[in-house]
Design a protein around this motif. Structure first.
Motif, PDB file in Angstrom:
ATOM      1  N   SER A 165       0.816  -1.213   0.000  1.00 36.41           N
ATOM      2  CA  SER A 165       0.000   0.000   0.000  1.00 36.41           C
ATOM      3  C   SER A 165       0.851   1.265   0.000  1.00 36.41           C
ATOM      4  O   SER A 165       2.063   1.235   0.239  1.00 36.41           O
ATOM      5  CB  SER A 165      -0.904   0.012   1.241  1.00 36.41           C
ATOM      6  OG  SER A 165      -0.133   0.198   2.421  1.00 36.41           O
TER       7      SER A 165
ATOM      8  N   ASP B 164       0.583   3.486   2.260  1.00 36.67           N
ATOM      9  CA  ASP B 164       0.975   3.674   3.660  1.00 36.67           C
ATOM     10  C   ASP B 164       2.354   3.073   3.909  1.00 36.67           C
ATOM     11  O   ASP B 164       3.176   3.640   4.635  1.00 36.67           O
ATOM     12  CB  ASP B 164      -0.043   3.018   4.601  1.00 36.67           C
ATOM     13  CG  ASP B 164      -1.369   3.744   4.629  1.00 36.67           C
ATOM     14  OD1 ASP B 164      -1.917   3.999   3.531  1.00 36.67           O
ATOM     15  OD2 ASP B 164      -1.874   4.050   5.725  1.00 36.67           O
ATOM     16  N   TRP B 165       2.588   1.918   3.314  1.00 37.55           N
ATOM     17  CA  TRP B 165       3.890   1.257   3.452  1.00 37.55           C
ATOM     18  C   TRP B 165       4.978   2.072   2.756  1.00 37.55           C
ATOM     19  O   TRP B 165       6.061   2.271   3.291  1.00 37.55           O
ATOM     20  CB  TRP B 165       3.814  -0.145   2.861  1.00 37.55           C
ATOM     21  CG  TRP B 165       5.100  -0.896   2.862  1.00 37.55           C
ATOM     22  CD1 TRP B 165       6.020  -0.978   1.850  1.00 37.55           C
ATOM     23  CD2 TRP B 165       5.648  -1.669   3.943  1.00 37.55           C
ATOM     24  NE1 TRP B 165       7.087  -1.749   2.213  1.00 37.55           N
ATOM     25  CE2 TRP B 165       6.890  -2.199   3.502  1.00 37.55           C
ATOM     26  CE3 TRP B 165       5.212  -1.977   5.227  1.00 37.55           C
ATOM     27  CZ2 TRP B 165       7.684  -3.012   4.300  1.00 37.55           C
ATOM     28  CZ3 TRP B 165       6.007  -2.793   6.030  1.00 37.55           C
ATOM     29  CH2 TRP B 165       7.227  -3.289   5.574  1.00 37.55           C
TER      30      TRP B 165
ATOM     31  N   ASP C  45       5.158   5.153   2.389  1.00 39.96           N
ATOM     32  CA  ASP C  45       5.415   6.395   3.107  1.00 39.96           C
ATOM     33  C   ASP C  45       6.298   6.197   4.331  1.00 39.96           C
ATOM     34  O   ASP C  45       6.774   7.167   4.919  1.00 39.96           O
ATOM     35  CB  ASP C  45       4.097   7.043   3.545  1.00 39.96           C
ATOM     36  CG  ASP C  45       3.314   7.612   2.371  1.00 39.96           C
ATOM     37  OD1 ASP C  45       3.930   7.847   1.316  1.00 39.96           O
ATOM     38  OD2 ASP C  45       2.099   7.811   2.513  1.00 39.96           O
TER      39      ASP C  45
ATOM     40  N   ARG D 149      -1.428  -1.248  13.866  1.00 37.74           N
ATOM     41  CA  ARG D 149      -1.408  -0.314  12.726  1.00 37.74           C
ATOM     42  C   ARG D 149      -1.904  -0.998  11.452  1.00 37.74           C
ATOM     43  O   ARG D 149      -2.655  -0.406  10.665  1.00 37.74           O
ATOM     44  CB  ARG D 149      -0.001   0.223  12.513  1.00 37.74           C
ATOM     45  CG  ARG D 149       0.091   1.169  11.324  1.00 37.74           C
ATOM     46  CD  ARG D 149       1.374   1.940  11.295  1.00 37.74           C
ATOM     47  NE  ARG D 149       1.368   2.941  10.229  1.00 37.74           N
ATOM     48  CZ  ARG D 149       2.332   3.827  10.026  1.00 37.74           C
ATOM     49  NH1 ARG D 149       3.365   3.866  10.844  1.00 37.74           N
ATOM     50  NH2 ARG D 149       2.249   4.689   9.034  1.00 37.74           N
TER      51      ARG D 149
ATOM     52  N   TRP E  18      -5.254  -0.078   9.314  1.00 37.99           N
ATOM     53  CA  TRP E  18      -5.231   0.146   7.861  1.00 37.99           C
ATOM     54  C   TRP E  18      -6.315  -0.692   7.182  1.00 37.99           C
ATOM     55  O   TRP E  18      -7.049  -0.204   6.323  1.00 37.99           O
ATOM     56  CB  TRP E  18      -3.858  -0.226   7.321  1.00 37.99           C
ATOM     57  CG  TRP E  18      -3.767  -0.272   5.833  1.00 37.99           C
ATOM     58  CD1 TRP E  18      -3.526   0.772   4.987  1.00 37.99           C
ATOM     59  CD2 TRP E  18      -3.921  -1.430   5.002  1.00 37.99           C
ATOM     60  NE1 TRP E  18      -3.530   0.334   3.680  1.00 37.99           N
ATOM     61  CE2 TRP E  18      -3.762  -1.002   3.660  1.00 37.99           C
ATOM     62  CE3 TRP E  18      -4.176  -2.773   5.262  1.00 37.99           C
ATOM     63  CZ2 TRP E  18      -3.853  -1.891   2.582  1.00 37.99           C
ATOM     64  CZ3 TRP E  18      -4.266  -3.653   4.192  1.00 37.99           C
ATOM     65  CH2 TRP E  18      -4.103  -3.215   2.873  1.00 37.99           C
TER      66      TRP E  18
END
Length: 343
Positions: free
Chosen positions: A71, A73-74, A76, A137, A141
């Motif tokens: 993702s 998110d990963w 970042d 976390r 997500w």
């Protein structure tokens, strides 16, 4: 010989120093790969991912773990954070990879995860908390994307209650390190003390980010951009070795540091210098403390270090300043002056 690996997916991320790095995944939505295309490590990690994909049943926690790693998110996350997460995700995968996603909605799931954390705490409470944090976390997500209905690891509290209240570099620590540590480690110490930045961001600094008066960087963890005026002692150390390009900090061979290589060399230098009880990471809190003791206001400190003002207050309140005798001495001096002054 050229090997065609089907389904490969790649993403680009701009790092703190402005360079662009490519991250490879076995397929879109698949697990991240190690190494670079064409390398044996890369091919081996691809083959392992494909083999695991074939036998992975749908609707289990493993699919969430893999989805998170593919993702945005990963992407970042800072490089060091991703490496730490991968280690813990492998543990979670081993213990809970085949858990049905439907079981997460059961009230008993939280208890099962807490038992897992308690078991890990027998070896290290801090690592047990970190594992819980990573799992929470990832589940958050998944919940945000409608993949699961409930996050059983939400608000789990902490087991580790340690503090680094006394872990501040003293003037004697600094002097001893500069007197006994190898010369190529002096500059990292001074940059840490005079900028209050994280180890990863300091190691990534290039000469292009120093204009002779200020250091400019974007923090890899928060994305905040900070501009720091270079104090005279740091400037005196930087200017004689200043270059037009390349990394500022180099090892004894004149090459850029690797994170593991730096940590190993730093530990050995501290031991040889008689500096105990403090780490490189403690330089960040030490910088906050010294700025405060110099009379800097919280907004000024936050501007330099990149902390939020709330975090600066938390550091000063809960970890450092209440332990510094100089503050107590200053308070009594002020009280004495007030007592002597006429009404």
């Amino acid at each position: 010989m050229r090997i065609n690996l089907r389904g490969l997916n790649r993403t680009k991320k701009t790092l703190a120093d402005g360079t662009v790095k490519i991250f490879w995944y076995a397929w879109k939505g698949g697990p991240p790969l190690s190494g670079q295309p064409g390398e044996p490590e890369f091919i081996a990690s691809y083959n392992a991912a494909v083999a695991r994909k074939v036998i992975t049943p749908a609707g289990v926690l493993l699919s969430i773990l893999q989805g998170f790693q593919a993702s945005s998110d990963w992407d970042d996350l800072a490089d060091r954070t991703r490496r730490d997460y991968v280690k813990l995700i492998k543990v979670i995968e081993k213990d809970f990879g085949d858990m049905p996603l439907s079981a997460l909605a059961d009230q008993r799931a939280r208890g099962e995860f807490m038992e897992w954390r308690d078991k890990r705490a027998k070896s290290s409470r801090r690592q047990a908390d970190y594992g819980w944090q990573v799992l929470a976390r990832i589940l958050s997500w998944a919940q945000g994307r409608g993949l699961i209905a409930r996050n059983p690891c939400e608000k789990g509290g902490r087991l580790y209650r340690g503090t680094r209240a006394d872990n501040v570099w003293t003037d004697d620590d600094e002097a001893s390190f500069l007197a006994r540590a190898p010369a190529h480690l002096h500059l990292p110490l001074l940059i840490g003390l005079w900028t209050g930045q994280r180890q990863g961001d300091i190691l990534a600094l290039t000469w292009m980010q120093y204009d002779g008066a200020h250091i400019r960087l974007r923090q890899s963890k928060t994305g905040r951009r900070v501009v720091i005026k270079v104090g005279a002692p740091l400037k005196a150390a930087l200017d004689p070795v200043r270059q037009k390009e390349g990394q500022i900090l180099l090892n004894s061979d004149g090459a850029a540091w690797t994170p593991d290589g730096f940590r190993s060399s730093w530990r050995k230098a501290c031991a040889a210098s008689g500096v105990v009880g403090v780490t490189f990471n403690d330089l960040r809190g030490t910088a906050v403390t010294r700025l405060a003791l110099s009379g800097c206001e919280v907004p000024e400190i936050a501007t330099i270090t990149g902390h939020s003002m709330r975090d600066v207050n938390a550091i000063l309140d809960a970890h450092y300043l209440h332990r510094d005798q100089r503050l107590g001495d200053s308070a009594i001096t002020k009280l004495e002056n007030r007592t002597k002054s006429p009404n």
